[in-house]
Design a protein around this motif. Structure first.
Motif, mmCIF file in Angstrom:
data_model
loop_
_atom_site.group_PDB
_atom_site.id
_atom_site.type_symbol
_atom_site.label_atom_id
_atom_site.label_comp_id
_atom_site.label_asym_id
_atom_site.label_seq_id
_atom_site.Cartn_x
_atom_site.Cartn_y
_atom_site.Cartn_z
ATOM 1 N N HIS A 68 0.767 -1.121 -0.089
ATOM 2 C CA HIS A 68 -0.058 0.008 0.007
ATOM 3 C C HIS A 68 0.949 1.328 0.016
ATOM 4 N N ARG A 72 -2.235 7.497 -2.531
ATOM 5 C CA ARG A 72 -3.757 7.016 -2.522
ATOM 6 C C ARG A 72 -3.895 5.791 -1.584
ATOM 7 N N LYS A 73 -3.146 4.836 -1.971
ATOM 8 C CA LYS A 73 -3.191 3.392 -1.400
ATOM 9 C C LYS A 73 -2.877 3.604 0.418
ATOM 10 N N ILE A 75 -3.537 6.173 2.265
ATOM 11 C CA ILE A 75 -4.958 6.880 2.685
ATOM 12 C C ILE A 75 -5.923 5.925 2.712
ATOM 13 N N GLN A 76 -6.108 4.866 1.974
ATOM 14 C CA GLN A 76 -7.066 3.551 1.859
ATOM 15 C C GLN A 76 -6.673 2.833 3.106
ATOM 16 N N GLU A 79 -7.492 4.110 6.376
ATOM 17 C CA GLU A 79 -9.149 4.301 6.683
ATOM 18 C C GLU A 79 -9.499 2.787 7.190
ATOM 19 N N THR A 80 -8.760 1.730 6.247
ATOM 20 C CA THR A 80 -9.134 0.288 6.763
ATOM 21 C C THR A 80 -8.889 -0.147 8.170
#
Length: 270
Positions: A68, A72-73, A75-76, A79-80
């Motif tokens: 990741h 962008r990865k 941030i995702q 959040e996960t």
């Protein structure tokens, strides 16, 4: 003193984290890669309720894994992790491993884009502190040079027989707190049975693990101890009433390489 959560999934992890909080641990170190953030979150919730604590009493860490990397990865992934842990915010978020020269021609740019995501999360108040894990001196220096916010933590594999002294010194010289993961070495390291360590345990009237943890603390390194045994949890916390003398510190620091598996930030496949 922090509590590490590389533990088996399910009720054992939940119970271990709950017991750690009941024993007095307040820093809970987790990571996306451990695959048990839901269980860690359950353990934190139970520990907070059982001990009548507030969320702010617990310091929760997680880390973004290697697949990741990139803005962008990352941030995702954050959040996960936050959704799985269910703690509202993270106290500390780390890049778990750096991109390195061996596997990435654009290692420096990749680390920078991942770090930019952490900076934005920090500025937004989603994370109280940001840092890195397993960064060598060169990798950390590049990140500091390229970016606006300096890492606040560098978490290193650091134990007798494998002390990453150069990375630790550079971190501390730049006001980056060093945390030690795997403070007792890997499963085959034999550190706690090393004659030097056991003799010092006899000398100070303590356990071998307490000798090792005290050695780390006296270097201003924050240990992340891991155990599912409540007695060992309490034992690992009971290290603030004695001090190793200079010669004994040197004995431990000059122990030869142990038999454990050592992970090199410059070659690890990240």
């Amino acid at each position: 003193m922090g509590f590490g959560t590389i533990l088996k999934n399910g009720t054992k992890t939940i119970s271990a984290v709950e017991n750690a909080i009941s024993s007095g641990y307040r820093l809970i170190d987790s990571a996306e890669a451990y695959g048990n953030e839901v269980d860690v979150g359950d353990g934190i919730q139970r520990g907070v309720i059982e001990n009548r604590l507030d969320r702010s009493d617990i310091f929760v860490t997680s880390k973004v894994w290697n697949d990741h990397h990139g803005y962008r990865k990352t941030i995702q992934a954050f959040e996960t992790s936050l959704a799985k842990l269910r703690v509202g915010y993270l106290d500390l978020y780390l890049i778990h491993w750096p991109a390195n020269k061996k596997w990435h021609k654009d290692w420096r740019e990749l680390n920078d884009s991942t770090w930019l995501a952490l900076e934005d999360l920090y500025r937004a108040g989603e994370v109280r502190a940001i840092g890195v894990s397993n960064f060598s001196k060169e990798q950390l220096a590049a990140l500091i040079e390229d970016n606006d916010i300096k890492p606040m933590v560098n978490q290193l594999e650091y134990h007798p027989g494998f002390a990453q002294k150069e990375a630790a010194k550079y971190s501390q010289d730049n006001d980056v707190l060093v945390e030690a993961w795997r403070p007792f070495g890997g499963p085959d390291s034999g550190i706690l049975n090393n004659p030097v360590i056991t003799q010092l345990a006899d000398k100070y009237g303590c356990s071998p693990s307490q000798v090792v943890l005290r050695w780390l603390l006296q270097q201003k390194i924050l240990p992340l101890a891991r155990s599912s045994n409540p007695e060992h949890m309490l034992d690992n916390l009971d290290i603030f009433d004695f001090e190793l003398d200079r010669d004994d510190m040197l004995q431990i620091s000059t122990l030869p390489s142990d038999d454990g598996t050592h992970f090199d930030p410059e070659t690890y496949h990240s």
